[in-house]
Design a protein around this motif. Structure first.
Motif, mmCIF file in Angstrom:
data_model
loop_
_atom_site.group_PDB
_atom_site.id
_atom_site.type_symbol
_atom_site.label_atom_id
_atom_site.label_comp_id
_atom_site.label_asym_id
_atom_site.label_seq_id
_atom_site.Cartn_x
_atom_site.Cartn_y
_atom_site.Cartn_z
ATOM 1 N N ALA A 66 -10.608 34.326 12.829
ATOM 2 C CA ALA A 66 -10.831 34.705 11.434
ATOM 3 C C ALA A 66 -12.294 34.519 11.046
ATOM 4 C CB ALA A 66 -9.934 33.886 10.515
ATOM 5 N N ASP A 67 -12.790 35.420 10.193
ATOM 6 C CA ASP A 67 -14.192 35.370 9.764
ATOM 7 C C ASP A 67 -14.537 34.082 9.019
ATOM 8 O OD1 ASP A 67 -14.594 37.841 10.869
ATOM 9 O OD2 ASP A 67 -14.486 38.946 8.975
ATOM 10 N N ILE A 68 -13.531 33.472 8.420
ATOM 11 C CA ILE A 68 -13.781 32.279 7.602
ATOM 12 C C ILE A 68 -14.426 31.155 8.414
ATOM 13 C CG2 ILE A 68 -11.521 31.168 7.956
ATOM 14 C CD1 ILE A 68 -11.540 30.529 4.946
ATOM 15 N N TRP A 69 -14.159 31.120 9.724
ATOM 16 C CA TRP A 69 -14.748 30.072 10.555
ATOM 17 C C TRP A 69 -16.262 30.246 10.680
ATOM 18 C CZ3 TRP A 69 -11.709 26.219 10.731
ATOM 19 C CH2 TRP A 69 -10.328 26.371 10.895
ATOM 20 N N ASP A 70 -16.728 31.500 10.674
ATOM 21 C CA ASP A 70 -18.169 31.737 10.718
ATOM 22 C C ASP A 70 -18.836 31.288 9.426
ATOM 23 O OD1 ASP A 70 -18.502 32.763 13.300
ATOM 24 O OD2 ASP A 70 -17.824 34.750 12.687
ATOM 25 N N ILE A 71 -18.121 31.438 8.313
ATOM 26 C CA ILE A 71 -18.656 30.961 7.036
ATOM 27 C C ILE A 71 -18.806 29.443 7.088
ATOM 28 C CG2 ILE A 71 -18.192 30.727 4.560
ATOM 29 C CD1 ILE A 71 -16.657 33.379 4.700
ATOM 30 N N GLN A 72 -17.771 28.776 7.569
ATOM 31 C CA GLN A 72 -17.827 27.314 7.655
ATOM 32 C C GLN A 72 -18.914 26.862 8.632
ATOM 33 O OE1 GLN A 72 -14.372 25.250 9.188
ATOM 34 N NE2 GLN A 72 -14.491 23.793 7.514
ATOM 35 N N ALA A 73 -19.010 27.542 9.775
ATOM 36 C CA ALA A 73 -20.028 27.186 10.770
ATOM 37 C C ALA A 73 -21.436 27.370 10.220
ATOM 38 C CB ALA A 73 -19.842 28.025 12.034
ATOM 39 N N TYR A 74 -21.608 28.327 9.329
ATOM 40 C CA TYR A 74 -22.923 28.558 8.711
ATOM 41 C C TYR A 74 -23.386 27.318 7.959
ATOM 42 C CZ TYR A 74 -26.257 30.691 5.384
ATOM 43 O OH TYR A 74 -27.349 31.000 4.615
ATOM 44 N N TYR A 75 -22.468 26.681 7.240
ATOM 45 C CA TYR A 75 -22.830 25.476 6.492
ATOM 46 C C TYR A 75 -23.038 24.280 7.418
ATOM 47 C CZ TYR A 75 -21.389 28.200 2.449
ATOM 48 O OH TYR A 75 -21.280 29.173 1.490
ATOM 49 N N HIS A 112 -12.732 23.869 19.824
ATOM 50 C CA HIS A 112 -13.894 24.182 20.666
ATOM 51 C C HIS A 112 -14.671 25.383 20.123
ATOM 52 C CE1 HIS A 112 -16.360 24.133 24.258
ATOM 53 N NE2 HIS A 112 -16.114 25.415 24.437
ATOM 54 N N HIS A 113 -13.972 26.349 19.563
ATOM 55 C CA HIS A 113 -14.662 27.552 19.092
ATOM 56 C C HIS A 113 -15.643 27.226 17.971
ATOM 57 C CE1 HIS A 113 -12.570 28.326 15.169
ATOM 58 N NE2 HIS A 113 -11.627 27.596 15.735
ATOM 59 N N MET A 114 -15.380 26.153 17.194
ATOM 60 C CA MET A 114 -16.280 25.791 16.100
ATOM 61 C C MET A 114 -17.618 25.295 16.627
ATOM 62 S SD MET A 114 -15.448 26.465 13.055
ATOM 63 C CE MET A 114 -16.613 25.401 12.208
ATOM 64 N N LEU A 115 -17.586 24.514 17.682
ATOM 65 C CA LEU A 115 -18.825 23.972 18.240
ATOM 66 C C LEU A 115 -19.740 25.105 18.690
ATOM 67 C CD1 LEU A 115 -19.893 21.088 18.678
ATOM 68 C CD2 LEU A 115 -19.060 21.233 21.039
ATOM 69 N N GLN A 116 -19.171 26.109 19.344
ATOM 70 C CA GLN A 116 -19.976 27.243 19.799
ATOM 71 C C GLN A 116 -20.533 28.046 18.632
ATOM 72 O OE1 GLN A 116 -20.999 27.320 22.633
ATOM 73 N NE2 GLN A 116 -19.532 26.436 24.044
ATOM 74 N N ARG A 117 -19.734 28.221 17.600
ATOM 75 C CA ARG A 117 -20.205 28.949 16.412
ATOM 76 C C ARG A 117 -21.372 28.209 15.757
ATOM 77 N NH1 ARG A 117 -15.871 32.583 14.401
ATOM 78 N NH2 ARG A 117 -13.953 32.112 15.536
ATOM 79 N N VAL A 118 -21.246 26.888 15.660
ATOM 80 C CA VAL A 118 -22.300 26.096 15.025
ATOM 81 C C VAL A 118 -23.584 26.175 15.848
ATOM 82 C CG1 VAL A 118 -23.020 23.752 14.412
ATOM 83 C CG2 VAL A 118 -20.726 24.551 13.816
#
Length: 293
Positions: A206-215, A242-248
């Motif tokens: 979901a795109d929302i994870w990219d929004i969160q990773a941006y912050y 794990h996907h969050m760490l890569q996005r960040v």
């Protein structure tokens, strides 16, 4: 001769985790229970540590906050202006010390976690630790010492630039104190506030994870530019994916844009090295031993 023991209290807004460890910081016993009323929760805490009172050399406490860590203050050892019902102006250290009279080291839960992480990372003396969960906090260590002055830092409430999608929708976060702060825009509750769905039920693509990773990437950028640490550690339930760490990492690289040199991002922006969220317990053991000497 009885083995010397060190105590750890991780005082969280959701649960308290009490532990005792030996001189090598191996856990002898660990218990946890929900954070209910101060009377009920602190009574359970006292009962646990009293069983080891004859061998305890010191207790390290890492607490949710804000807390008063100024030893010259009349409210030293207190949880102060927390919005958690019934817990504002609670004398955490004093209540336990009346029953278990040992030296105490009192700090924030994220400082304890940061200290624990430096303990297990070889040659790391400068580190920033963020917890990204129901709330956000951070502890920073420079050359083995906590960063802070008249009080502890509140890095979860720094202001961040709004993501274009939040800007377009007029979403300014869930923090009751500040608009556009890191916690209000990227802690767990912000996911449900945007989507109407609990975070654990949102699809990983979901795109929302990219929004969160941006912050969260902005938090890593701030930590980099303010402290120039050797490592930035992201703990907490949100970052367990794990996907969050890569996005960040990806968004951090874009935001930094090569301005200053940093280590390989796979070694620079990481998750905790201590298993099972044990960083704070280990850190508290080490702080208890330090204050007992």
């Amino acid at each position: 001769m009885m083995t010397k023991l060190y105590g750890s209290l991780e005082a969280g807004g959701t649960k308290f985790i009490c532990a005792v460890g030996d001189e090598q910081f191996n856990v002898v016993e660990k218990v946890q229970f929900p954070t209910t009323t101060p009377d009920e929760t602190l009574t359970q805490t006292v009962v646990f540590f009293q069983r080891y009172a004859d061998r305890l050399q010191g207790i390290g406490i890492g607490s949710f906050g804000p807390i008063d860590i100024d030893k010259n203050s009349p409210t030293y050892g207190y949880i102060t202006t927390t919005p958690k019902p019934n817990w504002a102006n609670v004398d955490l250290v004093g209540t336990i010390k009346k029953a278990v009279n040992v030296p105490f080291y009192f700090t924030t839960d994220v400082n304890s976690s940061a200290f624990g992480e430096t303990f297990v990372r070889k040659n790391v003396t400068s580190l920033v630790y963020y917890t990204i969960g129901t709330g956000i906090g951070a502890g920073a260590i420079q050359h083995g010492e906590f960063v802070g002055g008249i009080g502890h830092t509140e890095a979860g409430h720094v202001l961040v630039a709004l993501h274009p999608q939040d800007q377009a929708k007029g979403f300014h976060g869930t923090c009751p104190f500040h608009k556009n702060c890191l916690e209000g825009l990227s802690a767990g509750p912000s996911l449900q506030a945007r989507s109407g769905i609990r975070g654990e039920l949102i699809a990983q693509d979901a795109d929302i994870w990219d929004i969160q990773a941006y912050y969260i990437a902005q938090a890593a950028l701030q930590a980099t530019l303010l402290y120039r640490p050797q490592v930035i550690v992201f703990g907490g339930g949100v970052m367990a994916q794990h996907h969050m760490l890569q996005r960040v990492r990806q968004q951090f690289a874009e935001l930094l844009n090569g301005y200053v040199p940093v280590p390989d991002l796979n070694e620079y922006i990481v998750i905790p090295a201590v298993a099972e969220n044990g960083s704070a317990t280990l850190g508290n053991f080490a702080l208890a031993k330090q204050v007992a000497q």
